[in-house]
Design an enzyme around this catalytic site. Sequence first.
Site, PDB file in Angstrom:
ATOM      1  N   ARG A 234      17.039  84.881  64.004  1.00  0.00           N
ATOM      2  CA  ARG A 234      15.647  84.401  64.025  1.00  0.00           C
ATOM      3  C   ARG A 234      14.871  84.920  65.238  1.00  0.00           C
ATOM      4  NH1 ARG A 234      16.931  83.005  59.528  1.00  0.00           N
ATOM      5  NH2 ARG A 234      16.276  81.122  58.445  1.00  0.00           N
TER       6      ARG A 234
ATOM      7  N   SER B 200      12.151  75.932  57.597  1.00  0.00           N
ATOM      8  CA  SER B 200      12.917  75.302  58.689  1.00  0.00           C
ATOM      9  C   SER B 200      12.012  75.094  59.886  1.00  0.00           C
ATOM     10  CB  SER B 200      14.066  76.209  59.126  1.00  0.00           C
ATOM     11  OG  SER B 200      14.933  76.465  58.061  1.00  0.00           O
TER      12      SER B 200
ATOM     13  N   GLU C 133      11.280  76.587  65.350  1.00  0.00           N
ATOM     14  CA  GLU C 133      11.479  77.880  64.698  1.00  0.00           C
ATOM     15  C   GLU C 133      10.155  78.580  64.385  1.00  0.00           C
ATOM     16  OE1 GLU C 133      12.395  80.827  61.680  1.00  0.00           O
ATOM     17  OE2 GLU C 133      11.391  78.952  61.232  1.00  0.00           O
TER      18      GLU C 133
HETATM   19  N1  EPU Z   1      22.887  69.672  55.758  1.00  0.00           N
HETATM   20  C1  EPU Z   1      22.874  68.313  56.015  1.00  0.00           C
HETATM   21  N2  EPU Z   1      21.731  67.626  55.706  1.00  0.00           N
HETATM   22  C2  EPU Z   1      20.649  68.217  55.147  1.00  0.00           C
HETATM   23  C3  EPU Z   1      20.684  69.596  54.869  1.00  0.00           C
HETATM   24  C4  EPU Z   1      21.819  70.309  55.193  1.00  0.00           C
HETATM   25  O1  EPU Z   1      23.831  67.748  56.516  1.00  0.00           O
HETATM   26  O2  EPU Z   1      19.656  67.512  54.918  1.00  0.00           O
HETATM   27  C5  EPU Z   1      24.085  70.455  56.093  1.00  0.00           C
HETATM   28  C6  EPU Z   1      24.618  71.195  54.869  1.00  0.00           C
HETATM   29  O3  EPU Z   1      25.551  70.400  54.180  1.00  0.00           O
HETATM   30  C7  EPU Z   1      25.247  72.414  55.455  1.00  0.00           C
HETATM   31  C8  EPU Z   1      24.442  72.682  56.714  1.00  0.00           C
HETATM   32  O4  EPU Z   1      23.728  71.490  57.009  1.00  0.00           O
HETATM   33  O5  EPU Z   1      26.572  72.161  55.853  1.00  0.00           O
HETATM   34  C9  EPU Z   1      23.503  73.868  56.554  1.00  0.00           C
HETATM   35  O6  EPU Z   1      22.553  73.618  55.533  1.00  0.00           O
HETATM   36  P1  EPU Z   1      21.907  74.796  54.637  1.00  0.00           P
HETATM   37  O7  EPU Z   1      22.975  75.602  54.010  1.00  0.00           O
HETATM   38  O8  EPU Z   1      20.894  74.196  53.755  1.00  0.00           O
HETATM   39  O9  EPU Z   1      21.233  75.775  55.686  1.00  0.00           O
HETATM   40  P2  EPU Z   1      20.469  75.558  57.080  1.00  0.00           P
HETATM   41  O10 EPU Z   1      21.365  76.029  58.168  1.00  0.00           O
HETATM   42  O11 EPU Z   1      19.956  74.173  57.188  1.00  0.00           O
HETATM   43  C10 EPU Z   1      19.481  77.973  57.181  1.00  0.00           C
HETATM   44  C11 EPU Z   1      18.143  78.623  57.378  1.00  0.00           C
HETATM   45  C12 EPU Z   1      17.319  78.535  56.089  1.00  0.00           C
HETATM   46  C13 EPU Z   1      18.079  79.253  55.000  1.00  0.00           C
HETATM   47  C14 EPU Z   1      19.468  78.580  54.846  1.00  0.00           C
HETATM   48  C15 EPU Z   1      20.351  79.311  53.872  1.00  0.00           C
HETATM   49  C16 EPU Z   1      17.606  78.434  59.741  1.00  0.00           C
HETATM   50  C17 EPU Z   1      16.738  77.811  60.776  1.00  0.00           C
HETATM   51  N3  EPU Z   1      17.429  78.017  58.492  1.00  0.00           N
HETATM   52  O12 EPU Z   1      19.260  76.588  56.941  1.00  0.00           O
HETATM   53  O13 EPU Z   1      16.089  79.224  56.326  1.00  0.00           O
HETATM   54  O14 EPU Z   1      17.404  79.229  53.773  1.00  0.00           O
HETATM   55  O15 EPU Z   1      20.165  78.600  56.115  1.00  0.00           O
HETATM   56  O16 EPU Z   1      20.835  80.473  54.450  1.00  0.00           O
HETATM   57  O17 EPU Z   1      18.416  79.292  60.056  1.00  0.00           O
HETATM   58  C18 EPU Z   1      13.799  79.010  56.981  1.00  0.00           C
HETATM   59  O18 EPU Z   1      14.080  79.702  57.945  1.00  0.00           O
HETATM   60  O19 EPU Z   1      12.647  78.577  56.784  1.00  0.00           O
HETATM   61  C19 EPU Z   1      14.870  78.639  56.047  1.00  0.00           C
HETATM   62  C20 EPU Z   1      14.672  77.809  55.042  1.00  0.00           C
END
Ligand code: EPU
Length: 339
Positions: free
Chosen positions: A164, A234, A333
């Site tokens: 990012r 995010s 972010e």
């Molecule tokens: N999780 C929770 N609670 C929630 C949501 C998620 O406990 O409400 C847990 C999930 O179970 C999982 C972990 O958190 O173990 C990660 O969740 P997720 O796979 O949804 O991904 P993220 O790390 O929250 C990142 C990016 C997203 C991208 C996803 C998929 C960043 C800041 N965000 O989210 O990017 O779509 O991975 O690769 O890196 C964006 O930048 O706007 C964005 C949506």
Amino acid sequence: MLIEPARNLQSLNTLAVPAEAEYFCRAQTEEEILEALAWARQRQLPLQVLGGGSNVILAPRLPGLTLQLGLPGKTLLQQSEESVLLQVGAGENWHELVVWCLAQGYYGLENLALIPGTVGAAPVQNIGAYGVELSRFVVEVETLGRDDGARLLLSNRDCEFSYRDSVFKQGLRNRQLITRVTLRLSRKPQVEISYPALQEALNADPTPAAVFEAVCRIRREKLPDPVQIPNCGSFFKNPVVPWSQYESLLQCHPDIPSYSFGSPDQPQRKLAAAWLIDRAGWKGRSFGGARVHDRQALVLTNPGRRDADAVLALAREIQISVQQTFGVALELEPERIGF
Ligand code: EPU
């Protein structure tokens, strides 16, 4: 080139905060960009740059000229049996590019489907999702100097991409306008399905089209459509912590999700901000008109279309709470503009 005074920007940012640009201009060609830059320079006005407005938090008043880049175009620069070199204008819509590339048989971008915004904004934060980052495909980024309009070409290395982040948020912050991005894409189907949520959704040997469909399905399930519920994706970066801190967190929270990060001589761990926020009890909660999305705690929504301060107040409460509960600092972010 049309310069509009006192332009309302609420419909030009997906968080839908009320904001007004002192002056506004949408530039569709390089000549129009240069004209707009000269216009602002002559009047000694500050310059703000807007792409799709999907990863920004706008101040209520944006001083000076707000320039929206609409530069279109897709040009095939080179083509071999293995790969293509594709140059894309900064104003093209990112998701439409992903769809178009898949239809042409230019592979690689499937995991980045449905990311809102423009091509020109994509390198700034090195967009990434489901195990793939834009940096994997960028060959060159073409820019114009904000102060002098001079053209500067940056190689992938010059862009200093990381999670990012890029040189456009660091050393060249507010110095260059991105006009074109050149990508190398594969003509041989290649899929990346290491991300757990994606693996679960697919069978063993998926096609690029199946990966694209799965990514779209997962995103639509978890992430609110900004057209219906204003948001900017995010709201925080996933925090990176020293290995020692990760180990002590793991003792208290054996189920804490984390990802490898850094080099073997300096091991770090990337944590899931969504999980930290969720565990701190914020999922689905509202504060001053802004809300934590109930299907993905990393996304703050603005259903009441309140101003940036209202959304930032919720973000601050979350930062304090996560710091107190886990000892982890969350960093915003999206880019803040005009503050
Ligand atoms: N999780 C929770 N609670 C929630 C949501 C998620 O406990 O409400 C847990 C999930 O179970 C999982 C972990 O958190 O173990 C990660 O969740 P997720 O796979 O949804 O991904 P993220 O790390 O929250 C990142 C990016 C997203 C991208 C996803 C998929 C960043 C800041 N965000 O989210 O990017 O779509 O991975 O690769 O890196 C964006 O930048 O706007 C964005 C949506």
